[in-house]
Write an enzyme that holds these catalytic residues in place. Structure first.
Site, PDB file in Angstrom:
ATOM      1  N   GLY A 115       0.829  -1.208   0.000  1.00  0.00           N
ATOM      2  CA  GLY A 115       0.000   0.000   0.000  1.00  0.00           C
ATOM      3  C   GLY A 115       0.857   1.250   0.000  1.00  0.00           C
ATOM      4  O   GLY A 115       0.679   2.156  -0.826  1.00  0.00           O
ATOM      5  N   ASP A 138       4.005 -10.306   6.005  1.00  0.00           N
ATOM      6  CA  ASP A 138       3.304 -11.281   5.155  1.00  0.00           C
ATOM      7  C   ASP A 138       4.209 -11.864   4.059  1.00  0.00           C
ATOM      8  O   ASP A 138       3.873 -12.889   3.462  1.00  0.00           O
ATOM      9  CB  ASP A 138       2.087 -10.623   4.485  1.00  0.00           C
ATOM     10  CG  ASP A 138       0.980 -10.287   5.475  1.00  0.00           C
ATOM     11  OD1 ASP A 138       1.152 -10.567   6.678  1.00  0.00           O
ATOM     12  OD2 ASP A 138      -0.054  -9.735   5.046  1.00  0.00           O
TER      13      ASP A 138
HETATM   14  O1  F6P Z   1      -0.162  -6.606   5.956  1.00  0.00           O
HETATM   15  C1  F6P Z   1       0.266  -6.866   7.223  1.00  0.00           C
HETATM   16  C2  F6P Z   1      -0.854  -7.208   8.150  1.00  0.00           C
HETATM   17  O2  F6P Z   1      -0.206  -7.614   9.299  1.00  0.00           O
HETATM   18  C3  F6P Z   1      -1.861  -8.229   7.625  1.00  0.00           C
HETATM   19  O3  F6P Z   1      -1.407  -9.537   7.701  1.00  0.00           O
HETATM   20  C4  F6P Z   1      -3.052  -7.938   8.488  1.00  0.00           C
HETATM   21  O4  F6P Z   1      -4.247  -8.340   7.889  1.00  0.00           O
HETATM   22  C5  F6P Z   1      -3.008  -6.458   8.608  1.00  0.00           C
HETATM   23  O5  F6P Z   1      -1.648  -6.084   8.477  1.00  0.00           O
HETATM   24  C6  F6P Z   1      -3.609  -5.947   9.894  1.00  0.00           C
HETATM   25  O6  F6P Z   1      -3.475  -4.566   9.960  1.00  0.00           O
HETATM   26  P1  F6P Z   1      -4.017  -3.635  11.136  1.00  0.00           P
HETATM   27  O7  F6P Z   1      -2.803  -3.059  11.784  1.00  0.00           O
HETATM   28  O8  F6P Z   1      -4.825  -2.594  10.443  1.00  0.00           O
HETATM   29  O9  F6P Z   1      -4.822  -4.461  12.078  1.00  0.00           O
END
Ligand code: F6P
Length: 358
Positions: A115, A138
């Protein structure tokens, strides 16, 4: 020469190692460094701080990011309060470019996931001289064999699996462990293999729950009265869709969650076995980075400063063993690096009896 450093998106072990190396290398080149706080939001509001070797001292072993971060402030679709109290998305990217110039920056090091790097590419196309550093637990960013943070997350998940084995066995239960991985099952596959999982469910292989139940019952017949199931948060059944806890709203992507309970209750229904669920969640994003992530983070941070020195803007550092090389940011974004299902890692796991639910 004055360069900025920012971290965007979800945090990740090793970010501080990257910041430290980027700052120390830049200072070594004789440059001034500005830390941009909370990702691109720091350029929206001009929240910055001067950085030098002293400001990055003692952070190598720390999780998180000393600069702060956000995954809800994309300047191209920035959440803003409209009339009537409704939150809408607005393009305020020009403010960022103006502030970047006002701050007298000659270059920017953007450390982030898919992103953040996609946002960076758009700013590069708007004329900002920037370079990227791929970050994600990930491990789904294309163009780099591994991103820092992944190794630490896998070790955290593997450690949890080691601990859950004994309680699962003592109580003759099936424990379903949810690990992170939106569209790629790298953490599930690596932690599952290393942690002795019996079943691994990943987004790349839509599962059939009856195959999972069959594995549990086959073990039962062999006298193994417990099973460990590792499920990536983005896994889904064949013909079905992933499980979400929150819909998309202004400035935020939809949130995954709930697959663990869904799989566990189906196992109980089909096998009669008692199940328990463990969602590892953000535990995987914290803690001291492993040796591997500290070294990779250091190589990436220093490598990013070298890219700026060469004027290689619009590029990001990437691990192409044995070297850290650079590739255009645009070559890496928008295409997920998923687990290749015909790869020997899946083949080997299958050969030792791990079920992937297919
Ligand atoms: O992309 C990294 C990640 O850890 C994903 O595996 C997970 O779905 C997301 O970020 C969770 O993000 P947040 O900090 O918004 O809960």
């Amino acid at each position: 020469m004055r360069v900025g450093v920012l971290t965007g998106g979800g945090d990740c072990p090793g970010l501080n190692a990257v910041i430290r190396a980027a700052v120390k290398t830049s200072v070594g080149f004789g440059w001034e460094v500005l830390g941009i706080e909370e990702g691109f939001d720091g350029l929206v509001h001009s929240h910055t701080r001067p950085m030098n070797a002293a400001s990055v001292s003692g952070i190598l072993h720390l999780g998180g990011t000393i600069l702060g971060t956000t995954n809800a402030a994309n300047p191209f679709s920035y959440p803003s309060l409209a009339q009537g109290g409704k939150t809408i998305e607005r393009d305020i990217s020009d403010t960022v470019v103006t502030n970047f110039r006002k701050l007298g920056l000659d270059g920017l090091i953007v450390i982030g996931g898919d992103g953040t790097l996609s946002i960076a590419e758009r700013f590069y196309e708007k004329g900002m001289p920037l370079v990227g550093v791929p970050k994600t637990i990930d491990n789904d960013i294309d163009g780099t064999v591994i991103s820092f943070g992944f190794d630490t997350a896998v070790n955290t998940a593997r450690d949890a699996l080691d601990k859950l084995h004994t309680t699962a066995e003592s109580h003759r239960r099936v424990i379903v462990v949810e690990v992170m991985g939106r569209q790629a099952g790298w953490v599930a596959v690596h932690s599952g293999i290393a942690g002795g999982a019996d079943v691994i469910l990943i987004p790349e292989i839509p599962y059939d729950i009856s195959k999972v139940a069959h594995t549990v019952m086959t073990r039962e017949r062999l006298g193994k009265h417990f099973s460990i199931v590792v499920v990536a948060e983005g896994a889904f059944p064949a013909g079905g869709v992933p499980t979400y806890t929150e819909a998309k709203r202004a400035g935020r992507e939809q949130r995954l969650g709930g697959i663990c309970e869904r799989v566990a209750s189906a196992i109980t229904e089909l096998t009669g076995k008692e199940t328990r669920v463990v969602v590892l969640g953000h535990l995987q994003r914290g803690g001291p980075p492993t040796t591997f992530d500290r070294v990779l983070g250091t190589r990436f941070g220093a490598g990013a400063a070298r890219l700026i020195r060469k004027g290689a803007f619009g590029r990001m550092v990437a691990l192409v063993p044995p070297d850290v090389k650079s590739i255009p940011i645009r070559a890496a974004i928008g295409r997920m690096k998923t687990v290749p299902v015909d790869n020997d890692i899946i083949e080997s796991a299958r050969e030792i009896g791990i079920c992937f639910g297919d």
